[in-house]
Motif scaffolding. Structure first.
Motif, PDB file in Angstrom:
ATOM      1  N   MET A  33       0.851  -1.185   0.000  1.00 39.90           N
ATOM      2  CA  MET A  33       0.000   0.000   0.000  1.00 39.90           C
ATOM      3  C   MET A  33       0.886   1.234   0.000  1.00 39.90           C
ATOM      4  SD  MET A  33      -3.042  -1.017   2.671  1.00 39.90           S
ATOM      5  CE  MET A  33      -4.116   0.319   2.095  1.00 39.90           C
ATOM      6  N   GLY A  34       0.334   2.333  -0.468  1.00 43.31           N
ATOM      7  CA  GLY A  34       1.143   3.542  -0.438  1.00 43.31           C
ATOM      8  C   GLY A  34       0.520   4.693  -1.173  1.00 43.31           C
ATOM      9  N   TRP A  35       1.395   5.596  -1.600  1.00 46.95           N
ATOM     10  CA  TRP A  35       0.940   6.865  -2.154  1.00 46.95           C
ATOM     11  C   TRP A  35       1.742   7.248  -3.389  1.00 46.95           C
ATOM     12  CZ3 TRP A  35      -3.199   9.063   0.270  1.00 46.95           C
ATOM     13  CH2 TRP A  35      -3.500   8.574   1.538  1.00 46.95           C
ATOM     14  N   TYR A  36       1.027   7.756  -4.370  1.00 46.89           N
ATOM     15  CA  TYR A  36       1.598   8.427  -5.523  1.00 46.89           C
ATOM     16  C   TYR A  36       1.039   9.837  -5.548  1.00 46.89           C
ATOM     17  CZ  TYR A  36       3.544   4.203  -7.721  1.00 46.89           C
ATOM     18  OH  TYR A  36       4.294   3.093  -8.011  1.00 46.89           O
ATOM     19  N   ARG A  37       1.618  10.684  -6.363  1.00 48.06           N
ATOM     20  CA  ARG A  37       1.091  12.038  -6.522  1.00 48.06           C
ATOM     21  C   ARG A  37       1.264  12.500  -7.952  1.00 48.06           C
ATOM     22  NH1 ARG A  37       5.576  15.493  -3.010  1.00 48.06           N
ATOM     23  NH2 ARG A  37       7.321  15.303  -4.485  1.00 48.06           N
ATOM     24  N   GLN A  38       0.416  13.459  -8.325  1.00 48.07           N
ATOM     25  CA  GLN A  38       0.487  14.045  -9.656  1.00 48.07           C
ATOM     26  C   GLN A  38       0.286  15.540  -9.565  1.00 48.07           C
ATOM     27  OE1 GLN A  38      -2.154  12.318 -12.578  1.00 48.07           O
ATOM     28  NE2 GLN A  38      -0.877  13.035 -14.263  1.00 48.07           N
ATOM     29  N   ALA A  39       1.320  16.276  -9.925  1.00 45.52           N
ATOM     30  CA  ALA A  39       1.251  17.729  -9.954  1.00 45.52           C
ATOM     31  C   ALA A  39       0.752  18.179 -11.328  1.00 45.52           C
ATOM     32  CB  ALA A  39       2.633  18.317  -9.674  1.00 45.52           C
ATOM     33  N   PRO A  40       0.209  19.380 -11.428  1.00 46.55           N
ATOM     34  CA  PRO A  40      -0.289  19.877 -12.714  1.00 46.55           C
ATOM     35  C   PRO A  40       0.787  19.836 -13.797  1.00 46.55           C
ATOM     36  CG  PRO A  40      -1.005  21.289 -10.943  1.00 46.55           C
ATOM     37  CD  PRO A  40      -0.050  20.317 -10.337  1.00 46.55           C
ATOM     38  N   GLY A  41       0.471  19.244 -14.923  1.00 45.75           N
ATOM     39  CA  GLY A  41       1.404  19.179 -16.033  1.00 45.75           C
ATOM     40  C   GLY A  41       2.496  18.143 -15.908  1.00 45.75           C
ATOM     41  N   LYS A  42       2.428  17.335 -14.856  1.00 48.05           N
ATOM     42  CA  LYS A  42       3.468  16.333 -14.638  1.00 48.05           C
ATOM     43  C   LYS A  42       2.863  14.941 -14.589  1.00 48.05           C
ATOM     44  CE  LYS A  42       6.719  19.320 -12.183  1.00 48.05           C
ATOM     45  NZ  LYS A  42       7.578  19.459 -10.965  1.00 48.05           N
TER      46      LYS A  42
END
Length: 113
Positions: A33-42
């Motif tokens: 289990m865990g976490w990802y992230r997405q910033a605008p334009g990336k």
């Protein structure tokens, strides 16, 4: 498997935030289990994952500031010393022992400088 994340919000640079994610509906258990992230334009990127109860992997950009932990079907992300580059939508993820990946809807984290 359903993943429900919570805890996102707006904070000032240098402050802390804790994300939580609850997994439900798994019959065979969840390996990772865990976490990802997405910033605008990336592109979406790995933040931190935990396999079992203590095998962790962190992105270089968050190592030493973020801590991922797990309690059964809950996973947490303690985020300290936040900066503007941490602003993104954070996605909870889980992987079954059969290799199937599941994703939550995401929670917004915004860090103002």
């Amino acid at each position: 498997v359903q993943l429900q994340a919570s805890g996102g919000g707006l904070v000032q640079a240098g402050e802390s935030l804790r994300l939580s994610c609850a997994a439900s509906g798994s019959r065979s258990g969840l390996n990772r289990m865990g976490w990802y992230r997405q910033a605008p334009g990336k592109q979406r990127e790995l933040v931190a994952v935990i396999a079992g109860t203590d095998m962790t992997t962190y992105a270089a950009s968050v190592k030493g500031r973020f801590t991922v932990s797990r309690d059964k079907n809950m996973v947490y992300l303690q985020m300290n010393s936040l900066n503007s580059e941490d602003t993104a939508v954070y996605y909870c993820t889980a992987r079954s022992y059969y290799g199937l990946d599941y994703w939550g809807k995401g929670t917004q984290v915004t860090v103002s400088s």
